[in-house]
Write a protein that holds these residues in place. Structure first.
Motif, PDB file in Angstrom:
ATOM      1  N   LYS A  86       5.163  -3.176   1.734  1.00 18.19           N
ATOM      2  CA  LYS A  86       5.668  -4.547   1.769  1.00 18.19           C
ATOM      3  C   LYS A  86       5.112  -5.295   2.981  1.00 18.19           C
ATOM      4  CE  LYS A  86       9.900  -5.016   0.608  1.00 18.19           C
ATOM      5  NZ  LYS A  86      11.396  -4.994   0.628  1.00 18.19           N
ATOM      6  N   ASP A  87       5.006  -4.590   4.118  1.00 19.93           N
ATOM      7  CA  ASP A  87       4.509  -5.231   5.331  1.00 19.93           C
ATOM      8  C   ASP A  87       3.025  -5.616   5.201  1.00 19.93           C
ATOM      9  OD1 ASP A  87       5.179  -5.606   8.417  1.00 19.93           O
ATOM     10  OD2 ASP A  87       3.177  -4.704   8.294  1.00 19.93           O
ATOM     11  N   LEU A  88       2.242  -4.775   4.499  1.00 16.51           N
ATOM     12  CA  LEU A  88       0.811  -5.025   4.362  1.00 16.51           C
ATOM     13  C   LEU A  88       0.462  -5.815   3.100  1.00 16.51           C
ATOM     14  CD1 LEU A  88      -0.579  -1.522   5.440  1.00 16.51           C
ATOM     15  CD2 LEU A  88      -0.411  -3.599   6.827  1.00 16.51           C
ATOM     16  N   GLY A  89       1.419  -5.948   2.196  1.00 14.83           N
ATOM     17  CA  GLY A  89       1.155  -6.684   0.964  1.00 14.83           C
ATOM     18  C   GLY A  89       0.335  -5.908  -0.026  1.00 14.83           C
ATOM     19  N   ILE A  90       0.481  -4.559  -0.032  1.00 12.15           N
ATOM     20  CA  ILE A  90      -0.231  -3.710  -0.984  1.00 12.15           C
ATOM     21  C   ILE A  90       0.781  -2.829  -1.685  1.00 12.15           C
ATOM     22  CG2 ILE A  90      -2.386  -3.740   0.338  1.00 12.15           C
ATOM     23  CD1 ILE A  90      -1.641  -1.063   1.506  1.00 12.15           C
ATOM     24  N   SER A 111       0.213   5.428  -0.087  1.00  5.69           N
ATOM     25  CA  SER A 111       0.279   6.889  -0.166  1.00  5.69           C
ATOM     26  C   SER A 111      -1.116   7.500  -0.143  1.00  5.69           C
ATOM     27  CB  SER A 111       1.019   7.301  -1.443  1.00  5.69           C
ATOM     28  OG  SER A 111       1.055   8.701  -1.582  1.00  5.69           O
ATOM     29  N   ARG A 112      -2.059   6.906  -0.912  1.00  6.30           N
ATOM     30  CA  ARG A 112      -3.430   7.428  -0.944  1.00  6.30           C
ATOM     31  C   ARG A 112      -4.108   7.265   0.412  1.00  6.30           C
ATOM     32  NH1 ARG A 112      -3.760   4.936  -6.124  1.00  6.30           N
ATOM     33  NH2 ARG A 112      -4.885   3.178  -5.160  1.00  6.30           N
ATOM     34  N   LEU A 113      -3.892   6.117   1.068  1.00  4.11           N
ATOM     35  CA  LEU A 113      -4.503   5.878   2.366  1.00  4.11           C
ATOM     36  C   LEU A 113      -4.027   6.899   3.408  1.00  4.11           C
ATOM     37  CD1 LEU A 113      -4.387   1.972   2.611  1.00  4.11           C
ATOM     38  CD2 LEU A 113      -6.435   3.410   2.517  1.00  4.11           C
TER      39      LEU A 113
END
Length: 263
Positions: A234-238, A244-246
């Motif tokens: 939510k903070d990064l907008g993704i 999780s993958r990152l």
């Protein structure tokens, strides 16, 4: 029943009971012997209480000390043989004091301390007390205590260490000189589990600095701020799946780099 024990004075704790002990030895088992035995014990009780008073202020109540000393007196009366020629008092005193010392050794020590070390402790304590009366302005050295106690320096150190083994403090007690209301348990050190990861932290630190700002921020939010993946997303907008993958890919890459450098 007439009194069989004659005393020198009503309050004398060393009564004249030689004749009574001879009669006790010659009297067969029965009511008469039991009565004479009880009178002898009562006659010598003041002496046993005086001996018990020598051990006051050592963590035991005076009433309990008197009971232990009385037990030693009973043993002395039962074991004394007037035919050996020695006075009862010379037999009773070591018997009674030995019983009291045995009580302290078996029941009063908080930590188990060998008898040899207990003896060293007592000799060290006595030597310290005597030296403090003759030395002014300083505390006696270990060498001075050793010479006074007739011990080696190593034995003196062992005895000094045992001085603190006689009793323990509750973890709820306040430490000496500590803040009011602070319990001892609150200031005792504990294993620092963070020490287990010091090497890992130092190994990963330079590699974290080389990461792009976005990837470094993700790892910071997850592992240093303990944010959930959904909060990070939510903070990064993704999406959370992307976060999780990152995180998984970043951790795998850092782990491989550290292993490669170690090899």
């Amino acid at each position: 029943m007439p009194t069989h024990v004659n005393t020198l004075r009503p309050h004398d704790d060393a009564p004249n009971t030689e004749a009574a002990f001879v009669r006790l030895a010659d009297t067969p088992s029965g009511p008469e012997r039991d009565a004479l035995r009880q009178e002898l014990i009562r006659a010598w009780l003041p002496m046993s209480e005086r001996l018990a008073s020598r051990f006051k202020n050592r963590g035991e109540t005076f009433e309990d000390l008197c009971q232990v000393a009385a037990l030693g007196l009973v043993k002395a009366v039962d074991r004394y043989d007037p035919q050996r020629g020695s006075a009862f008092v010379s037999f009773a005193v070591p018997t009674i004091t030995g019983e009291v010392k045995r009580h302290f050794r078996d029941h009063m020590w908080t930590l188990h301390v060998p008898r040899r070390v207990q003896d060293q402790r007592n000799r060290v304590r006595t030597a310290q007390r005597e030296l403090l009366q003759t030395i002014s302005g300083r505390t006696p050295t270990e060498g001075e205590i050793a010479r006074r106690a007739g011990l080696t320096v190593a034995e003196t150190k062992s005895g000094m260490e045992a001085l603190g083994c006689y009793s323990t403090l509750s973890l709820d007690a306040q430490p000496s000189g500590g803040d009011h209301g602070v319990a001892l348990a609150e200031v005792i050190g504990a294993p620092d589990h963070a020490l287990d990861v010091v090497i890992d932290r130092e190994a990963v630190r330079p590699r974290l600095r080389k990461l792009p700002e976005r990837e470094r921020r993700i790892l910071y939010m997850r592992f240093f701020r303990d944010m959930t993946q959904s909060s990070i997303a939510k903070d990064l907008g993704i999406s959370q799946m992307h976060v999780s993958r990152l995180i998984s890919n970043l951790c795998d890459r850092l782990r491989r780099e550290i292993i490669q450098d170690a090899v």
